[in-house]
Design a protein around this motif. Structure first.
Motif, PDB file in Angstrom:
ATOM      1  N   ALA A 145      62.436  61.990  58.069  1.00  0.00           N
ATOM      2  CA  ALA A 145      61.912  62.010  56.695  1.00  0.00           C
ATOM      3  C   ALA A 145      60.880  63.126  56.515  1.00  0.00           C
ATOM      4  N   TYR A 146      61.136  64.285  57.128  1.00  0.00           N
ATOM      5  CA  TYR A 146      60.236  65.425  56.964  1.00  0.00           C
ATOM      6  C   TYR A 146      60.859  66.439  56.010  1.00  0.00           C
ATOM      7  N   GLY A 147      60.094  67.477  55.706  1.00  0.00           N
ATOM      8  CA  GLY A 147      60.526  68.433  54.705  1.00  0.00           C
ATOM      9  C   GLY A 147      60.898  69.792  55.265  1.00  0.00           C
ATOM     10  N   ALA A 155      50.747  71.752  57.078  1.00  0.00           N
ATOM     11  CA  ALA A 155      52.085  71.577  57.649  1.00  0.00           C
ATOM     12  C   ALA A 155      51.981  70.951  59.034  1.00  0.00           C
ATOM     13  N   MET A 156      52.984  70.147  59.383  1.00  0.00           N
ATOM     14  CA  MET A 156      53.036  69.528  60.708  1.00  0.00           C
ATOM     15  C   MET A 156      54.185  70.124  61.506  1.00  0.00           C
ATOM     16  N   PRO A 165      55.057  67.567  55.687  1.00  0.00           N
ATOM     17  CA  PRO A 165      55.054  66.180  56.179  1.00  0.00           C
ATOM     18  C   PRO A 165      55.323  65.231  55.008  1.00  0.00           C
ATOM     19  N   THR A 166      56.557  65.177  54.558  1.00  0.00           N
ATOM     20  CA  THR A 166      56.872  64.412  53.352  1.00  0.00           C
ATOM     21  C   THR A 166      56.620  62.918  53.531  1.00  0.00           C
ATOM     22  N   PHE A 167      56.731  62.432  54.763  1.00  0.00           N
ATOM     23  CA  PHE A 167      56.389  61.025  55.001  1.00  0.00           C
ATOM     24  C   PHE A 167      54.916  60.785  54.706  1.00  0.00           C
ATOM     25  N   ILE A 210      58.796  64.291  45.680  1.00  0.00           N
ATOM     26  CA  ILE A 210      58.726  64.434  47.133  1.00  0.00           C
ATOM     27  C   ILE A 210      60.113  64.618  47.726  1.00  0.00           C
ATOM     28  N   GLU A 211      61.101  63.936  47.144  1.00  0.00           N
ATOM     29  CA  GLU A 211      62.478  64.022  47.645  1.00  0.00           C
ATOM     30  C   GLU A 211      62.994  65.454  47.629  1.00  0.00           C
TER      31      GLU A 211
END
Length: 253
Positions: A145-147, A155-156, A165-167, A210-211
């Motif tokens: 569930a990341y981007g 950013a991660m 990090p969309t989660f 976010i999606e």
């Protein structure tokens, strides 16, 4: 930029039993959400035993529907890997699927027990969004569930690159909605069902945007399913709020 150490998805093992962090986090989300819902039920003079009875049915139905929803839209993969359909500990629980299952269960339950569905929905709404905020950290553990890749300072480092990090975005958004619902429930001008419908609208707005950043969206052709469902939920919930207001106005007149 943040470069976290990877966390082993397996928390510990007891003989042949393997306990995953994903399951622990989801259990924590359910437990905390239930605790808050029971306190809210008592505050609103609603029989808390009814909530416990509902949970007995709603939790397993929600898990099954969340998994079924995900598997349906990823059928090209699961049709070739039948043994993985039940592997929920690896992730793949769609929130929209869980909401569908939980809502249908609550509708049937309240009709059988002759309870006001909207009142029960309002009581549980803050717990649902808080559970979602906590549950997103299960996605972090599973590195899902990341981007897309980004050079933003927050950013991660995930899956070999710095990404959105969309989660985390959704977890923060859900916590904001949780706070909003706690504020809203104290207002005298709200109608029966407004808290639950506001939860649906608030979550769906955040999820829609976010999606667009995610790399693992469930797709229906060129359409991101979560975005389409979010728009549908916003329109439906907004219409119901308007309808409730019109009905209350007619009764007042």
């Amino acid at each position: 930029m943040l470069k976290p150490n990877y966390i082993d998805p397996v928390a510990f093992e007891i003989g042949p039993l393997t306990i995953h962090w994903y399951g622990i986090i989801m259990a924590l989300a359910i437990l905390l959400g239930l605790t808050i819902a029971l306190k809210e039920a008592k505050r609103r003079n609603f029989n808390p035993d009814l909530l416990l009875d509902l949970i007995i049915f709603a939790i397993p139905v929600s898990i099954i529907s969340a998994r079924a929803y995900y598997v349906i839209f990823e059928w090209n993969y699961y049709s070739q890997h039948f043994s993985e359909i039940i592997a929920v500990w690896k992730g793949g629980l769609a929130i929209h699927g869980a909401l569908i299952g939980a809502t249908l269960t609550a509708i049937v339950f309240t009709k059988i027990r002759k309870v006001d569905f909207w009142k029960m929905a309002d009581i549980t709404a803050p717990s649902l969004i808080l559970g979602q905020a906590i549950g997103r950290w299960g996605n972090f553990i599973n590195q899902e569930a990341y981007g897309y890749k980004t050079d933003l300072p927050w950013a991660m480092y995930i899956d070999g690159a710095y990404r959105h990090p969309t989660f985390l975005y959704e977890s923060i958004w859900d916590l904001l909605i949780f706070g909003f619902l706690l504020w809203l429930r104290k207002k005298e001008w709200i109608n029966n069902g407004d808290i639950f419908l506001s939860y649906i609208i608030g979550y769906s707005i955040g999820r829609f945007f976010i999606e667009a950043l995610r790399t693992d969206s469930l797709m229906l052709g060129p359409i991101r399913v979560a975005q389409a469902i979010s728009l549908l939920l916003i329109i439906t919930a907004g219409s119901l709020i308007y309808q409730h207001r019109q009905n209350n106005q007619k009764r007042a007149d």
